[in-house]
Design a protein around this motif. Structure first.
Motif, short mmCIF file in Angstrom:
data_model
loop_
_atom_site.label_atom_id
_atom_site.label_comp_id
_atom_site.label_asym_id
_atom_site.label_seq_id
_atom_site.Cartn_x
_atom_site.Cartn_y
_atom_site.Cartn_z
N ASN B 577 40.49 35.69 -27.06
CA ASN B 577 41.09 35.20 -28.29
C ASN B 577 40.11 34.35 -29.09
N GLY B 578 39.43 33.47 -28.35
CA GLY B 578 38.51 32.54 -29.01
C GLY B 578 37.34 33.26 -29.64
N PHE B 579 36.78 34.19 -28.87
CA PHE B 579 35.58 34.85 -29.41
C PHE B 579 35.90 35.82 -30.52
N GLN B 581 38.12 35.23 -32.66
CA GLN B 581 38.25 34.29 -33.78
C GLN B 581 36.87 33.95 -34.35
N ILE B 582 35.94 33.69 -33.38
CA ILE B 582 34.58 33.36 -33.83
C ILE B 582 33.98 34.54 -34.58
N GLU B 585 35.41 34.58 -37.92
CA GLU B 585 34.93 33.51 -38.79
C GLU B 585 33.47 33.71 -39.18
N ASP B 586 32.63 34.00 -38.15
CA ASP B 586 31.20 34.04 -38.41
C ASP B 586 30.70 35.36 -38.99
#
Lengths: 147, 786
Positions: B577-579, B581-582, B585-586
């Motif tokens: 989930n976190g990555f 999101q990254i 975003e990035d």
């Protein structure tokens, strides 16, 4: 980062992904204080009590907050917490337990050993981000450490 | 009339006065001064003045008379007309002549004779005075209230006054009849010598206390003052202090007795203040010494501070007071005392109140104890239907209680009772035995203890039991015998009954014993079989124990598993989930729409998986958690839960009906979970309706309640109803209604654990109704209580 530098936040986390996410969350909220990552309980204790690889460090400059995962290789998070809170020199350092576990016994045990907060890592990234950055803001910037 | 006529009579009378004056003056001088020496001078003066008078008379009177009768001498005419002018001068001449004669006579009278007469007269006068004085002194001496005596050098008593007679008994003559009078008073020669020496020795007197004897052989104490005159006469004055001495000794004795009396004693003045307390008083009231009490008010020594004033009032009225007092010690403790007070007066005539106390706390307690004991005894006697008696061994008459006489059938107490009265009631068969025992006891002073039958006054035969004991001997004689008598008819009859039953029983026992022997044999066989069974059971138990241990370890493993699931399964999800999101975003700008969508799919799936894990854990926890059973207000719980899970908009949209619900017995947290899930489902599945209706009802059926949650939502196909409660079983697609498919599985598990059932009714698009049953709260509660 040099091992002897002053460290404000000590992050004890075995999962590199979680560590990265947490650091990112803190930085994103402009918590730029020096942060040091250790990957297991034994290393965390060495760092705090200036032993082994960290024998050059001085005990006079403890971190302002410790972010501690409970599920750690070698020495478990609860054991690390117990050692920190039973030693005169490290007792006053705030310890925030950050873990995936919602299981009741862990929460109770952590608080009984003297944890200052208990935070569950959420699967939802936004919530996780929010949570981590709040911890960083509060413990590093807002909270006044003992003199 | 000329000047002479005026002056003559006046001048004449002046001259007469002057003459008389001079004569008087001379006469007085005669008495005072040395008369004899001045006698010639006096004579010349008297004569001179008389001559002058005569000349003047002739001058004045002559001229005066001349006016009437010329220079004629005084005539008869004159005498007749003015007698005074003739008579007065003649009288004066006569006086002068007499005077001169007297003086001359005195001059010629012999002086010695005159002196002797004078001396004699004086002596007579002094003797008279002396006698008078002596008499006075004698009287004083005689009647003075002190002892006065005097002995001359020969030892003869010369003064012995009344007081001496009264004190010693002897008269002066009786004393003088003895050769040595002093020995009368002091028969002891040593004392006698001492007295004699003391009175002889000191000429200035001897002041001492002596103990002489009296005529009737009493010894008196006299304070003597003795003086020895140069002539050898001894004068003594004394005071009898015998009584005073005795009084003093008595007073000391009395005072000592009072001070050391075992009774407490005090004196209180009219103001109610202590003026005296004795030693017992100090001790009784718990003080150290009298100084602590004297001068303080008596009110502080009584529980009721007004008590002293009440007594003083009573004393003024009646002169004395007797009663009881609750006294207060120094340390505040209380005791009871008898008090006796009197009204008296001190030497100044002021009222004082001497008071005596006797402490009676223990006496009172003892009295109460005796009373209590007496009541107890009386009660015991009455309850046991027992009579008590005292037999006078001399007269053989007895005092009894009414209970005693009732036993013999008397309604009221018989006027007199002797041993023979008692014997007359005893039935003839027992009489001899009873009397024999009594006589034996009587002569040996041993206890008397009999059971016999008596005939009551109404003719009924009763069993009695009588015991007696002799009193302790007084002066070697036993006077009394005391005892009790009890009606034991019932007991006797019972005893006979028991005896009969006992005999019967013995026969039965013999029969049964034989039977028992056979049975015993059978039982032994049975026992052996039982032991075998027990051994089997033991083995089974051991097996069960092993199974239990295995179960426990399985449970522990399960716990470890769920812990691991919650911790380890979530970590990679968080990373995914976190990555993602990254990435979003990035690198979001490098991704096209499809890329963005894929990111979202990954993220959503990861979150779904997270929820699934949480639900699974909850499902597992429900199975393991221990139930904390209590009576739960289901209506309140349902209402609260509904309000919690619905946003205000949803509450607006939903028509929520909540009927009164009976209470249920269960675990509060788990019950809450049920309502959360069922009401949550109802809200969720009715969310697509314009006007959603959710109603909650309940129905009481015997010992259980059926609760029903109805909605008008999407409903379900009845043929899949059995799949509703399975884990991960869903009857709707996720894009229709989201969910993990674990909720109802958890609900079913909770209800099953509470001993209830759950089922559902529904049709597609016509809503659904979920029913579940619970044990009734009230019913179970009352069961628990009983």
């Amino acid at each position: 980062m040099l091992k002897t530098e002053i460290v404000d936040i000590l992050l004890v986390e075995d999962s590199p992904q979680d560590a990265e996410l947490m650091i990112r969350a803190l930085r994103k909220r402009n918590v730029a204080n020096p942060l040091y990552l250790v990957k297991d309980g034994a290393e965390a204790l060495d760092f705090l009590f200036c032993k082994g690889d960290y024998s050059d460090r001085s005990l006079t400059d403890p971190p302002r907050v410790i972010l501690l995962d409970l599920k750690l290789p070698k020495v478990s998070g609860l054991e690390v917490l117990k050692k920190i809170k039973s030693d005169e020199r490290t007792r006053t350092i705030p310890v925030v337990v950050v873990t995936s576990s919602r299981e009741d016994p862990d929460i109770k045990a952590a608080y009984e050993l003297g944890a200052n907060s208990y935070v569950v890592k959420m699967v939802d990234f936004d919530s996780f981000l929010e949570c981590m950055s709040n911890i960083g803001l509060y413990w590093v910037l807002v909270n006044q450490p003992p003199v | 009339m000329n000047l002479f006529q005026i002056l003559t009579p006046l001048t004449y009378w002046i001259l007469v006065g002057l003459w008389l004056y001079i004569l008087g003056f001379l006469f007085l001088r005669l008495r005072r001064s040395n008369f004899e020496k001045s006698l010639p001078n006096i004579l010349i003066i008297v004569l001179g003045i008389d001559a002058l008078r005569t000349v003047l008379e002739s001058i004045f009177f002559g001229s005066w008379f001349t006016s009437k009768s010329g220079f004629l001498p005084i005539s008869v005419y004159d005498f007749l007309v003015r007698p005074e002018i003739v008579i007065i001068p003649k009288i004066l001449n006569v006086i002068t002549a007499l005077l001169i004669i007297g003086i001359l006579l005195y001059r010629w009278f012999p002086a010695e004779k005159r002196d002797r007469e004078l001396q004699e007269r004086n002596l007579q006068k002094r003797t008279r005075q002396l006698k008078e004085s002596e008499e006075r002194f004698r009287m004083i001496c005689e009647y003075a209230p002190v002892l006065i005596d005097s002995f001359d050098e020969a030892g003869k008593c010369i003064v012995w006054n009344k007081q001496c007679e009264k004190t010693f008994g002897w008269t002066m003559d009786e004393i003088n009849a003895h050769e040595n009078s002093l020995a009368l008073f002091y028969p002891d020669p040593t004392v006698y010598k001492e007295v004699e020496a003391a009175t002889m020795r000191d000429p200035d007197g001897c002041f001492k206390e002596w103990h002489p004897q009296t005529k009737d052989n009493r010894t008196v104490t006299i304070n003597w003052a003795s003086f020895r005159l140069p002539s050898g006469t001894i004068i003594s004055m004394g005071h009898d202090i015998t009584e005073r001495k005795r009084d003093q000794a008595q007073l000391v004795l009395m005072n000592d007795a009072l001070e050391n009396s075992l009774n407490a004693f005090d004196i209180v003045n009219a103001e109610g203040v202590f003026t005296y307390v004795n030693q017992s008083y100090i001790t009784l009231w718990g003080y150290e010494n009298a100084d602590e009490i004297v001068g303080t008010p008596a009110s502080a020594h009584c529980q009721d501070p007004t008590f002293p004033q009440k007594i003083i009032k009573e004393l003024y009225a009646n002169g004395k007071y007797e009663g009881e007092l609750t006294a207060k010690r120094k340390d505040g403790s209380i005791f009871e005392a008898l008090i006796y007070a009197r009204l008296a007066h001190d030497s100044n005539g002021e009222a004082i109140f001497p008071t005596t106390f006797i402490e009676i706390t223990s006496l009172k307690q003892a009295q109460q104890e005796v009373l209590k004991e007496k009541n107890r005894l009386q009660f015991a006697l009455e309850v046991c239907q027992t009579g008590a008696w005292d037999l006078d061994l001399v007269t053989l008459s007895a005092h009894r209680t009414i209970g005693h006489d009732r036993i013999f059938g008397y309604e009221t107490k018989a006027p007199e009772w002797h041993y023979k009265n008692f014997l007359s009631h005893v039935v003839p068969e027992d009489k001899e035995e009873v009397d024999r025992k009594f006589q034996y006891s009587f002569s040996n002073h041993s206890d008397w203890n009999i059971e016999c039958r008596i005939r009551r006054t109404d003719g009924e035969i009763r069993w009695i039991w009588a015991v007696g004991r002799h009193a302790s001997p007084v002066d070697g004689k036993v006077r009394y015998m005391g005892g009790v008598v009890q009606d034991i008819t019932e007991r006797k009859l019972n005893e006979l009954e028991v005896q009969k039953a006992h005999d019967l029983l013995e026969i039965r026992v013999e029969e049964r014993t034989a039977e028992l022997k056979i049975r015993q044999q059978e039982a032994e066989d049975l026992n052996r079989a039982m032991i075998n069974m027990l051994e089997d059971l033991k083995q089974t138990n051991q097996g069960l124990e092993v199974a239990k241990t295995a179960l426990r370890s399985t449970n522990q493993e399960l716990e470890a598993f769920s812990y691991s699931v919650s911790h380890d399964l979530r970590a990679p999800l968080r990373a995914i989930n976190g990555f993602v999101q990254i990435l979003h975003e990035d690198y979001g700008e490098h991704l096209d729409d499809e890329g963005q969508r894929v990111c979202k799919v990954i993220s959503d799936s990861a979150q779904d998986m997270g929820r699934l894990i949480d639900d699974l854990l909850a499902f597992s926890r429900v199975g393991r958690a221990t139930l904390q059973s209590q009576a739960i207000d289901m209506e309140e719980l349902a209402q609260i839960t509904f309000t919690e899970i619905c946003s205000p908009e949803e509450q607006q949209r939903i028509d929520f009906h909540l009927d009164p619900l009976p209470k249920a017995l269960g675990d509060q947290a788990l019950m809450r979970h049920i309502w959360m899930n069922l009401l949550g489902n109802a809200v969720k599945f009715s969310s697509k309706q314009e006007k959603a209706v959710i109603s909650v009802r309940a129905q009481q059926k015997q010992d259980e309640v059926i609760y029903a949650v109805h909605d008008n939502g999407a409903g379900f196909d009845a043929q899949y109803a059995d799949k509703l409660f399975g884990v991960f079983q869903r009857l709707h697609r996720s894009d229709e209604f989201e969910g993990t498919g674990v909720g109802l599985a958890i609900v079913q598990r909770i209800i099953n654990r509470h001993g209830g059932r759950i089922w559902a009714e529904g049709k597609p698009n016509q809503g659904a109704t979920f029913y579940f049953t619970m044990k009734t709260g009230e019913d179970l509660c009352s069961k628990l209580k009983s």
